[in-house]
Enzyme design. Sequence first.
Site, PDB file in Angstrom:
ATOM      1  N   SER A   1      -7.796   1.444   1.278  1.00  0.00           N
ATOM      2  CA  SER A   1      -6.340   1.547   1.131  1.00  0.00           C
ATOM      3  C   SER A   1      -5.660   1.268   2.467  1.00  0.00           C
ATOM      4  CB  SER A   1      -5.955   2.940   0.626  1.00  0.00           C
ATOM      5  OG  SER A   1      -6.427   3.159  -0.680  1.00  0.00           O
ATOM      6  N   ALA A   2      -4.362   1.063   2.428  1.00  0.00           N
ATOM      7  CA  ALA A   2      -3.598   0.820   3.646  1.00  0.00           C
ATOM      8  C   ALA A   2      -3.609   2.060   4.532  1.00  0.00           C
ATOM      9  CB  ALA A   2      -2.161   0.438   3.297  1.00  0.00           C
TER      10      ALA A   2
END
Length: 360
Positions: A64-65
């Site tokens: 994920s970011a």
Amino acid sequence: MGGAVSAGEDNDELIDNLKEAQYIRTELVEQAFRAIDRADYYLEEFKENAYKDLAWKHGNIHLSAPCIYSEVMEALDLQPGLSFLNLGSGTGYLSSMVGLILGPFGVNHGVELHSDVIEYARQKLDFFIRTSDSFDKFDFCEPSFVTGNCLEISPDCSQYDRVYCGAGVQKEHEEYMKSLLKVGGILVMPLEEKLTKITRTGPSAWETKKILAVSFAPLIQPCHSESGKSRLVQLPPLAVRSLQDLARIAIRATIKKVIRQETVSSGGNGLKNTPRAKRRRVRRRRMETIVFLDKEVFASRISSPSDDNSCEDLEEEQREEDKAPPETKPAPPVNFLREKVLSLPLPDPLKYYLLYYREK
């Protein structure tokens, strides 16, 4: 694709940007993020993108970011000694950061659907333990990963203090997720396109807080066997530390205490890294929306008036930057714990045991 914060040149600059944008707000979370280089969890050919605030996916491998992981870590309110369950544990990046905070007496379990990703996570964990100087600055709770669908966890498994789900949870699975949580525990998951924090305040009492608008790929529904029965996932047992492990933990803690006392008396900084070079700071405006394509994470956040900066502020900062001296490269950090252990009058096998048989 876009990001909530500007790209960094290295892991520390990425963390600087996340702090400036108020995604990282506490010292414990900052220390964990700085201790583990995000690029180490990328395949070699994709490492140039590691310090961008973007999600990354290659086959079954997914990260994920950074801004999402930051919000998750802050929302979990981690403390030493707690038990943590990561549903969709992926590369193990988040689980390893959590383990730095939980300490040696915590519990750190992960469930991942894909066996190839489990193997990848174990390789990355082994690399961190063997090669990272950060490992010696923390008392680590090593993650344990099992393969399976997180919607098929055996009902006789223990409940956890902290639970995170890294995939979109359908409304019909909300109660199932809550059942994994102890009273007083915290569950963080994407629910109805909102990153949601649920605190269990009593046997049947809950507090819910919406943190961030997100869009995760949904949980994969279980595939039943030919007999029609589900394949129950057995989580790792809550093992008791061996006397040998306890001795190693106590000895390392004692050595760290001696190092801190010695360095404080001499005006040093103990087990901390050498201070990083001061970077040229650029004033940024918070982007209110970030979008990831291909069903990756989408996030939006309401900004406050303080996020906007006046022209006068920008001009003043530019003048300060023009006057600043050239950046200097800091000296490599010293691993004081390793040096102290290697100097002890002990047999080499015992020294290496205290260092977890690490390479560096």
